[in-house]
Design a protein around this motif. Structure first.
Motif, short mmCIF file in Angstrom:
data_model
loop_
_atom_site.label_atom_id
_atom_site.label_comp_id
_atom_site.label_asym_id
_atom_site.label_seq_id
_atom_site.Cartn_x
_atom_site.Cartn_y
_atom_site.Cartn_z
N ASN A 1 -12.87 28.43 10.21
CA ASN A 1 -12.44 29.03 11.47
C ASN A 1 -12.25 30.53 11.32
OD1 ASN A 1 -12.43 26.41 12.37
ND2 ASN A 1 -10.19 26.21 12.43
N ARG A 2 -11.57 30.92 10.25
CA ARG A 2 -11.34 32.34 10.01
C ARG A 2 -12.64 33.08 9.74
NH1 ARG A 2 -7.23 29.58 7.29
NH2 ARG A 2 -8.24 29.82 5.24
N ASP A 3 -13.54 32.45 9.00
CA ASP A 3 -14.82 33.08 8.70
C ASP A 3 -15.65 33.29 9.97
OD1 ASP A 3 -14.18 33.12 6.05
OD2 ASP A 3 -15.36 31.35 5.52
N GLN B 1 -1.78 42.68 10.99
CA GLN B 1 -2.46 41.94 12.05
C GLN B 1 -1.63 42.01 13.33
OE1 GLN B 1 -2.76 37.60 11.81
NE2 GLN B 1 -4.87 37.73 12.48
N ASP C 1 -2.67 30.31 16.11
CA ASP C 1 -2.22 30.42 14.72
C ASP C 1 -2.55 29.15 13.94
OD1 ASP C 1 -1.25 32.95 15.08
OD2 ASP C 1 0.83 32.33 15.36
N LEU D 1 -8.25 40.76 13.67
CA LEU D 1 -8.41 40.44 12.26
C LEU D 1 -7.52 41.34 11.42
CD1 LEU D 1 -12.29 40.07 12.21
CD2 LEU D 1 -10.58 38.26 12.39
N MET E 1 -6.30 28.95 13.21
CA MET E 1 -6.70 29.85 12.15
C MET E 1 -6.26 29.35 10.78
SD MET E 1 -8.45 32.57 13.18
CE MET E 1 -8.08 34.07 12.26
N ARG E 2 -5.08 28.74 10.72
CA ARG E 2 -4.57 28.25 9.43
C ARG E 2 -5.26 26.97 8.97
NH1 ARG E 2 0.69 29.66 11.58
NH2 ARG E 2 0.88 27.50 12.27
#
Length: 338
Positions: free
Chosen positions: A64-66, A164, A55, A131, A58-59
């Motif tokens: 990172n999310r891309d 999610q 978590d 995702l 990702m935040r």
């Protein structure tokens, strides 16, 4: 770019060097970190501490999310060969069948020889959809969403959620509107509904969350119990209890029959700002409704309104309060009477 298997590659690349001690670029490091997490979540057991670390990763950065999203999209559309190469003609081939996906388990073993990124692309086929997935409804439309664990989400009109599911938690972000939830119990994965600055956390229960005007949120519980949390405090609600969350905190309110039967289209206003009622009306009409002045917006109202019939509700407001309703250029305006 092989370096002796997935785990060795991941550990070396996450420290910034490959097997030849060449400094990798930031983009390579991000892709490898994404690969590490994909492989980690493909295992049968998952430590909650790893979940918290994921978590945080990702935040911490949009890149990172891309990277995670890009890998999922590549694999899902068949653009990746078993050796990790991009297939330029993949778009002309039909989507894989169930039998193809089953045989992909063998490709996972083979692909791991070609480095962490290729292995992660293959691993995505065998882990839960990590995702977020978006669902929305049109004004006046209700939609029931069946989730993977048997839980259901019932969207009200003009509402939107992101869902999610991860090995350690289940998260739904109510972006606008309202939704009812019937949650299957899972002691190892709390179910968290995020509505602005409000979190509603449960294990298994049935409840309703309503995003109103100016960040206000209503929560009503029909079965089980929930924890309502904000930065200013928290409250635990049992079946038959309800709260209204404002910028002043969490306040208990009496739960009405209409709260438990919210999808019937009736709304009980208990000395609330007119702007909250207007927000409810927007769930049932595609015609824009605007409040023209602060006095009307903050006018406190009481009553029982059929919000599923916006025209009737607007007439009731106009006849009961010192306001005027006009229509210009396809928009409904509410203002204080002169």
């Amino acid at each position: 770019m092989s370096c002796g298997g997935f785990q060795i590659c991941a550990k070396r690349w996450m420290t910034g060097k490959n097997s030849k001690d060449r400094l990798v670029t930031p983009s390579e490091k991000v892709r490898t970190e994404a690969a590490f997490w994909v492989e980690r979540m493909s295992r049968p057991a998952f430590d909650a501490r790893d979940g918290a670390a994921f978590d945080q990763w990702m935040r911490s950065d949009a890149d990172n999310r891309d990277a995670f999203a890009a890998m999922a999209a590549l694999w899902d559309n068949g653009f990746v060969e078993p050796d990790g190469r991009i297939d330029p003609v993949a778009q002309s081939r039909p989507r894989s069948t169930a039998a193809d996906q089953h045989s992909g388990r063998r490709r996972w073993v083979a692909a791991s020889r070609f480095g962490a990124t290729a292995a992660a692309l293959v691993a995505i086929a065998f882990i839960p959809a990590i995702l977020p997935r978006s669902y929305s409804s049109l004004p006046g439309q209700k939609q029931t969403i069946q989730l993977a664990d048997g839980s259901t989400v019932q969207l009200g009109g003009n509402s939107e959620v992101d869902v999610q599911y991860l090995p350690w938690r289940r998260t739904v972000r109510l972006k606008q509107g309202e939704a009812g939830f019937d949650v299957s119990r899972d002691a190892h994965r709390p179910f968290d509904v995020q509505a602005g600055q409000v979190d509603v956390v449960v294990l298994g229960t049935a409840f309703h969350v309503d995003r109103l005007a100016q960040g206000r949120v209503g929560v009503a519980v029909t079965r089980g119990a929930v924890d309502v949390r904000t930065v200013n405090g928290r409250d635990r609600l049992a079946a038959g209890q309800a709260v209204r969350v404002t910028d002043r905190g969490i306040g208990r309110v009496a739960m009405q029959v209409e709260d438990s039967q919210w999808s019937a289209g009736w709304f009980v206003a208990r000395n609330i700002p007119l702007s909250d009622l207007v927000e409810k009306l927007r769930r049932y009409t595609s015609i824009p409704i605007e409040i023209a002045d602060d006095k009307s917006e903050n006018l406190m109202i009481v009553g029982r309104f059929n919000v599923s019939d916006p025209e009737a509700a607007l007439k009731g407001i106009e006849s009961s309060y010192d306001i005027e309703i006009t229509r210009r250029s396809g928009t409904i305006y509410i203002s204080t009477s002169n």
